[in-house]
Design a protein around this motif. Structure first.
Motif, PDB file in Angstrom:
ATOM      1  N   GLY A  32       0.786  -1.229   0.000  1.00 22.58           N
ATOM      2  CA  GLY A  32       0.000   0.000   0.000  1.00 22.58           C
ATOM      3  C   GLY A  32       0.814   1.272   0.000  1.00 22.58           C
ATOM      4  O   GLY A  32       0.243   2.365   0.028  1.00 22.58           O
ATOM      5  N   ASP A  33       2.157   1.165  -0.042  1.00 21.80           N
ATOM      6  CA  ASP A  33       3.008   2.366  -0.081  1.00 21.80           C
ATOM      7  C   ASP A  33       3.062   2.860  -1.529  1.00 21.80           C
ATOM      8  O   ASP A  33       3.920   2.466  -2.316  1.00 21.80           O
ATOM      9  CB  ASP A  33       4.405   2.025   0.433  1.00 21.80           C
ATOM     10  CG  ASP A  33       5.257   3.275   0.698  1.00 21.80           C
ATOM     11  OD1 ASP A  33       5.011   4.297   0.038  1.00 21.80           O
ATOM     12  OD2 ASP A  33       6.158   3.201   1.548  1.00 21.80           O
ATOM     13  N   LEU A  34       2.142   3.741  -1.874  1.00 17.33           N
ATOM     14  CA  LEU A  34       2.007   4.174  -3.266  1.00 17.33           C
ATOM     15  C   LEU A  34       3.214   4.963  -3.743  1.00 17.33           C
ATOM     16  O   LEU A  34       3.608   4.865  -4.906  1.00 17.33           O
ATOM     17  CB  LEU A  34       0.741   5.018  -3.430  1.00 17.33           C
ATOM     18  CG  LEU A  34      -0.592   4.345  -3.124  1.00 17.33           C
ATOM     19  CD1 LEU A  34      -1.749   5.255  -3.516  1.00 17.33           C
ATOM     20  CD2 LEU A  34      -0.719   3.014  -3.854  1.00 17.33           C
ATOM     21  N   LEU A  35       3.817   5.759  -2.863  1.00 16.25           N
ATOM     22  CA  LEU A  35       4.963   6.558  -3.294  1.00 16.25           C
ATOM     23  C   LEU A  35       6.126   5.653  -3.696  1.00 16.25           C
ATOM     24  O   LEU A  35       6.835   5.937  -4.665  1.00 16.25           O
ATOM     25  CB  LEU A  35       5.392   7.508  -2.174  1.00 16.25           C
ATOM     26  CG  LEU A  35       6.496   8.500  -2.550  1.00 16.25           C
ATOM     27  CD1 LEU A  35       6.075   9.368  -3.733  1.00 16.25           C
ATOM     28  CD2 LEU A  35       6.875   9.377  -1.357  1.00 16.25           C
ATOM     29  N   ALA A  36       6.311   4.558  -2.976  1.00 22.28           N
ATOM     30  CA  ALA A  36       7.379   3.616  -3.334  1.00 22.28           C
ATOM     31  C   ALA A  36       7.128   3.014  -4.710  1.00 22.28           C
ATOM     32  O   ALA A  36       8.061   2.874  -5.516  1.00 22.28           O
ATOM     33  CB  ALA A  36       7.469   2.513  -2.281  1.00 22.28           C
ATOM     34  N   GLN A  37       5.884   2.672  -4.987  1.00 22.97           N
ATOM     35  CA  GLN A  37       5.571   2.086  -6.297  1.00 22.97           C
ATOM     36  C   GLN A  37       5.752   3.101  -7.419  1.00 22.97           C
ATOM     37  O   GLN A  37       6.184   2.745  -8.522  1.00 22.97           O
ATOM     38  CB  GLN A  37       4.146   1.533  -6.290  1.00 22.97           C
ATOM     39  CG  GLN A  37       3.901   0.449  -5.248  1.00 22.97           C
ATOM     40  CD  GLN A  37       4.835  -0.729  -5.395  1.00 22.97           C
ATOM     41  OE1 GLN A  37       5.381  -0.991  -6.467  1.00 22.97           O
ATOM     42  NE2 GLN A  37       5.048  -1.455  -4.295  1.00 22.97           N
ATOM     43  N   VAL A  38       5.432   4.362  -7.146  1.00 20.65           N
ATOM     44  CA  VAL A  38       5.654   5.408  -8.148  1.00 20.65           C
ATOM     45  C   VAL A  38       7.148   5.563  -8.415  1.00 20.65           C
ATOM     46  O   VAL A  38       7.577   5.704  -9.567  1.00 20.65           O
ATOM     47  CB  VAL A  38       5.036   6.745  -7.679  1.00 20.65           C
ATOM     48  CG1 VAL A  38       5.477   7.889  -8.591  1.00 20.65           C
ATOM     49  CG2 VAL A  38       3.516   6.650  -7.672  1.00 20.65           C
ATOM     50  N   LEU A  39       7.955   5.530  -7.355  1.00 17.79           N
ATOM     51  CA  LEU A  39       9.404   5.643  -7.517  1.00 17.79           C
ATOM     52  C   LEU A  39       9.947   4.501  -8.368  1.00 17.79           C
ATOM     53  O   LEU A  39      10.757   4.717  -9.274  1.00 17.79           O
ATOM     54  CB  LEU A  39      10.079   5.642  -6.134  1.00 17.79           C
ATOM     55  CG  LEU A  39      11.608   5.733  -6.135  1.00 17.79           C
ATOM     56  CD1 LEU A  39      12.059   7.125  -6.574  1.00 17.79           C
ATOM     57  CD2 LEU A  39      12.179   5.415  -4.749  1.00 17.79           C
ATOM     58  N   ILE A  40       9.487   3.276  -8.108  1.00 14.80           N
ATOM     59  CA  ILE A  40       9.947   2.112  -8.876  1.00 14.80           C
ATOM     60  C   ILE A  40       9.501   2.225 -10.330  1.00 14.80           C
ATOM     61  O   ILE A  40      10.263   1.917 -11.255  1.00 14.80           O
ATOM     62  CB  ILE A  40       9.428   0.818  -8.240  1.00 14.80           C
ATOM     63  CG1 ILE A  40      10.036   0.619  -6.850  1.00 14.80           C
ATOM     64  CG2 ILE A  40       9.748  -0.390  -9.126  1.00 14.80           C
ATOM     65  CD1 ILE A  40       9.414  -0.514  -6.062  1.00 14.80           C
ATOM     66  N   ALA A  41       8.266   2.678 -10.542  1.00  6.55           N
ATOM     67  CA  ALA A  41       7.765   2.818 -11.907  1.00  6.55           C
ATOM     68  C   ALA A  41       8.541   3.872 -12.684  1.00  6.55           C
ATOM     69  O   ALA A  41       8.780   3.724 -13.894  1.00  6.55           O
ATOM     70  CB  ALA A  41       6.278   3.166 -11.880  1.00  6.55           C
TER      71      ALA A  41
END
Length: 435
Positions: A32-41
């Motif tokens: 649920g850590d959306l910022l982490a997923q945005v960083l990876i993307a």
């Protein structure tokens, strides 16, 4: 890397370095850590992990780049600050043991599937920024095969069902005798028709659904049932379901986004529900109290535009109060038997048919008529996405989210459904109407 070699099949597998990095990220990042997923993307897993491991701040250029995408994903100004996020990710770096975790899962008959693999379940991409970093799995050899089924990754490939043949059946932990009998009957009938049953491995309705699927005579090698767990797959939780979970692992699949050794927590259970909703083509709630976690799964499914069915109960039963509220307040449909569930997948009743080579080809006029009928039959979410699409050009998911006034996961869900119908096409990461 010391993980097991991947099968040399036509499946395309990611480089070992990327798999090891994703394994590390799955321990560093909470679900649920959306910022982490945005960083990876934005950066890719290797550079994103390198930024987390490095000292110092993110820099203005990276903050602006990631911040713009994070804003599109719905994060507030405070939630998208990398200066706040980096310390919480770095706090877990001492726990990272990517090669050890991969070896541990190999010894248990499992492994790690990542988005860079062609075997990655594409349905998880409908979650958008909420998609998991990686997918740990456990798939032991079937009883009596003496380990002759080959590599765990080969077992994953054989057992993972196509999306349209996966149904989520969830419900309350405090099920009644009625709820248990219904869950067993529905899952048994569906598994007998080569439909995979997804649930959460918990006590109550989840366990009943898994048991019903396991006792059915499945007509193929695919998993009769899959349990999506909220903790690491090297431990059995709940402990009382250990025999059941072992049985699922040996004939089906155990899945989790949590690295080995991770404890299940309330927060992780709630985020686990979104994975069940995404992996299933439709979700059915058998029994649910007013505050049941099963309602969370149903709402995730509705947010993705997936069909939701509900088994009604007695108006005097607290165990069905959540079901009745779901029927009253959402587009969920009444379920009374397995045929109703199959009807959820394709309203004309042909959900699992393969078609016939003798069927006549449609003329252009018939295709146009079919397209008009498909547009008329779109649900509210899909219709809003369709209306937001430009008539003659392609656009991004973020722009569609703004125009349609929908969350990114809802937009992605609608686009994927319409792509299946042939209404939209994707080109270089952008979407447009099919002509």
């Amino acid at each position: 890397m010391t993980a097991s070699p991947l099968p040399a099949a036509s499946t395309e597998w990611a480089a070992p370095e990327i798999r090891q990095t994703r394994a590390a990220l799955s321990r560093v990042i909470e679900p649920g850590d959306l910022l982490a997923q945005v960083l990876i993307a934005e950066l890719g897993p290797l550079e994103a992990y390198g930024r987390i491991c490095a000292s110092g701040g993110p820099g203005d250029a990276l903050q602006q780049r990631v911040g713009e995408t994070a804003e599109t994903a719905g994060l507030s100004a405070r939630q998208r600050r990398l200066t706040d996020a980096l310390p919480r990710w770095r706090a877990r770096l001492r726990q990272v043991q990517g090669p050890r975790d991969l070896r541990s899962m190999q010894q248990l008959g499992g492994g790690l599937i990542i988005p860079e693999d062609s075997a990655w379940p594409a349905a998880l991409n409908d979650l958008g920024p909420m998609a998991p970093t990686a997918l740990w799995f456990r798939a032991g050899p079937r009883e009596g095969t003496s380990g002759a089924e080959g590599d765990p990754y080969e077992r994953f490939l054989r057992r993972m069902p196509p999306h349209h043949r996966a149904i989520g059946i969830v419900g309350s932990r405090e099920m009644t005798d009625y709820g248990g009998r219904v869950a067993v009957q529905l899952s048994s009938e569906l598994a007998g028709r080569d439909v995979c049953i997804l649930s959460g491995g918990a006590y109550g309705v989840d366990a009943a659904a898994h048991r019903g699927a396991l006792k059915a005579q499945a007509p193929s090698e695919r998993a009769p049932t899959i349990a999506v767990l909220a903790g690491g797959l090297d431990r059995w939780y709940p402990a009382g379901n250990e025999p059941l979970l072992r049985g699922i692992g040996n004939t089906g699949l155990l899945l989790s986004e949590m690295a080995p050794g991770s404890s299940p927590t309330k927060h992780r259970f709630l985020h686990r529900n979104r994975m069940i909703a995404a992996l299933a083509a439709a979700t059915v709630v058998v029994e649910a109290r007013r505050r049941s976690g099963a309602l969370s799964t149903a709402h995730h499914a509705l947010g993705l535009g997936r069909p939701v069915g509900v088994v009604p109960g007695s108006v005097f039963s607290a165990s069905s109060e959540g079901c009745h509220r779901l029927l009253r307040d959402s587009p969920a449909q009444v379920i009374t038997d397995a045929a109703d569930i199959l009807h959820l997948l394709l309203p004309d009743g042909g959900a699992l048919s393969t078609g016939s080579a003798d069927e006549p080809q449609n003329t252009a006029e018939a295709v146009c008529t079919t397209q008009r009928e498909q547009l008329d039959a779109l649900g509210e979410v899909d219709q809003r996405v369709w209306d937001a699409l430009p008539a003659r050009r392609f656009t991004s998911v973020g722009k569609l989210s703004e125009v349609a006034g929908l969350a990114v996961p809802q937009v992605l869900g609608g686009l994927n459904r319409m792509q299946t119908l042939g209404l939209v096409i994707r080109r270089n990461g952008h979407w447009g109407r099919a002509r």
